[in-house]
Structures are given as structure tokens and as C-alpha cells.
Design an enzyme around this catalytic site. Structure first.
Site, PDB file in Angstrom:
ATOM      1  N   SER A 112     -70.583  79.862  15.466  1.00 33.81           N
ATOM      2  CA  SER A 112     -70.287  79.559  16.866  1.00 33.81           C
ATOM      3  C   SER A 112     -71.539  79.768  17.729  1.00 33.81           C
ATOM      4  CB  SER A 112     -69.108  80.412  17.340  1.00 33.81           C
ATOM      5  OG  SER A 112     -68.601  79.964  18.573  1.00 33.81           O
ATOM      6  N   ASP A 137     -60.563  72.701  15.228  1.00 31.78           N
ATOM      7  CA  ASP A 137     -61.229  73.714  16.058  1.00 31.78           C
ATOM      8  C   ASP A 137     -60.962  73.404  17.532  1.00 31.78           C
ATOM      9  OD1 ASP A 137     -63.077  75.342  17.445  1.00 31.78           O
ATOM     10  OD2 ASP A 137     -64.468  75.306  15.753  1.00 31.78           O
ATOM     11  N   HIS A 167     -61.250  77.378  14.513  1.00 29.12           N
ATOM     12  CA  HIS A 167     -62.542  77.955  14.880  1.00 29.12           C
ATOM     13  C   HIS A 167     -62.867  79.211  14.083  1.00 29.12           C
ATOM     14  CE1 HIS A 167     -66.057  78.303  17.387  1.00 29.12           C
ATOM     15  NE2 HIS A 167     -65.738  79.528  17.742  1.00 29.12           N
TER      16      HIS A 167
END
Length: 247
Positions: free
Chosen positions: A98, A194, A224
């Protein structure tokens, strides 16, 4: 037990497992910490391979000092660089999750001597601008500038406090507006379910980056967190693939 590095009066927490070079550096996400499922699983895998491994908490995250609200993308990148230089100064494999993907890309672009390969997991480059700022209403933007911060709901617990400093400083760290050379093996992993990082971002990153060995893998239905056993296995196989190609 974590070790600590003092950087300009802030104690940065990290866990370092010695082993064979090139090592693996795990860079976590926004408001996450180094005890997450992916970081710990990858560390266990690296130890079984006899491979050096580093995971860390940025300032204002996890067991590190400082406050989250004082942080920014550039500061957290520099936190990571300081810990890497202190523990594993060789050319390593960076695994960025991320926001950690953005930080890994910044390090790869600006400090290529530190990087021999890259694995990203739901990478979120430029998310302060293309995610938060782009989604804010006019009223939210006014509040952000007048108050200096705004609370944004989160699916992971307490609302996130997004500061004006985070947004403005993030504009100095954007990687998708200028050339992004990645002259080493890169494996990008992205879930199609996600809700935080759209798969279009991954496709944009693949199209924008320049390099001889870039591969994007889309995993249907993955969210995610990307922490299911099959997804952890894919991270490990991607790391092994990149390590085998590093020179």
C-alpha cells in the site's frame, strides 16, 4: 523484541534478522505497523531461506516515537532510509505494501543504489493527491486548509486524521507525473476487490514505470489486506522470483 534507532530525536522501531544478502526489506502501509500478517509471514519465510530481513515502523506508527499527525510521505521515506542504512546498507529487495509501495518506489527512483528488486502489494503511489485530495468535497478542502486537518472514516478502526501538511508535502513526492525508471525485476500484486486501491491504479503504475522486467499480477477477489494463505504464498513466490533474477 524490537530494536531502536534514534533519528533526529525520534526512536524508530525495527526488527532485523541477519542472513544472506541480498536481504528483504518490508515497508508497511498507512497507519499499519511491522507486526502485520504479511510482514511476519514474509520474515518467517526469509528466515527459512537463510535470507536477511528487515521490517520497521515509521515515526508515528506502531512502536516508533513521534505522532502520526506530524508525519508525511517524505518523512516516512526518510525514516525507512535511515533504518535501512543502519542495518542493511546493501542493495536489497524492497517489498512495499500500500503506502509502503509508494515509499519503495521513491527509494527506487531516488536511491537506486539501495535497490536490486521490488515487489509491491496493492501499491498506492500518489494516494494523498489522487485518493484523498481528489475525493474531498469543496467543503472538506476548505476545512482542511482552515483547521489544518480533517477526520476521514476508515474501515480499519478509528477515523484517519488527514493533515494539510500530509497533502501539501505529498505533492513533492509524486511518482506518476515524472519518469519512473525501475531498472531491475519488479513484481506488482493487486487484488480486483480492493476497495482502497483500485486496480486501475496498478495498471496505471505498470504503464507509467520504465524497466526491462515488470510484471503485474491481478488476483480476482482479493481485497486490500491481501493476507489470505494463497495470497501470502504469492507474495513469497514473487519475492523468490525477484531474488533469483537480482544480480
Amino acid at each position: 523484541m524490537p530494536q531502536f534507532l534514534d533519528r533526529d530525536g525520534t526512536r524508530l522501531a525495527y526488527e532485523h534478522s541477519p542472513g544472506e544478502a541480498p536481504g528483504i526489506v518490508f515497508l508497511g502501509g498507512f497507519k499499519s505497523d511491522m507486526t502485520g500478517t504479511k510482514a511476519v509471514a514474509l520474515e518467517d519465510w526469509a528466515r527459512r531461506q537463510g535470507r536477511a530481513f528487515l521490517r520497521l515502523d515509521y515515526s508515528g506508527h506502531g512502536q516508533s516515537g513521534g505522532t502520526f499527525e506530524e508525519g508525511s510521505i517524505g518523512r516516512w521515506r526518510d525514516d525507512a532510509l535511515a533504518v535501512i542504512a543502519n542495518t542493511m546498507p546493501e542493495r536489497n529487495l524492497l517489498v512495499g505494501s500500500s503506502m509502503g509501495g509508494w515509499i519503495a518506489l521513491l527509494i527506487a527512483r531516488d536511491h537506486p543504489d539501495r535497490v536490486g528488486g521490488l515487489v509491491t502489494i496493492a501499491a498506492a503511489p500518489d494516494f494523498t493527491e489522487d485518493g484523498y485530495w481528489a475525493a474531498f468535497s469543496d467543503a472538506q478542502r476548505v476545512e482542511l486548509f482552515e483547521r489544518g486537518h480533517i477526520a476521514v472514516p476508515s474501515d480499519y478502526g478509528e477515523p484517519y486524521v488527514i493533515t494539510r501538511h500530509l497533502i501539501e508535502e505529498g505533492r513533492d513526492q509524486l511518482v506518476l507525473r515524472t519518469p519512473l525508471p525501475l531498472p531491475f525485476p519488479v513484481r506488482m500484486l493487486q487484488g480486483t476487490a480492493d476497495a482502497d486501491v483500485p486496480q486501475d491504479w496498478a495498471i496505471q503504475l505498470l504503464g507509467h514505470a520504465e524497466g526491462p522486467d515488470l510484471l503485474l499480477t491481478l488476483v480476482k477477489g482479493a481485497d486490500h489486506r491481501f493476507s489470505e494463505p494463497a495470497q501470502i504464498d504469492l507474495i513469497e513466490r514473487s519475492a523468490a522470483d525477484v531474488l533469483s533474477r537480482m544480480t
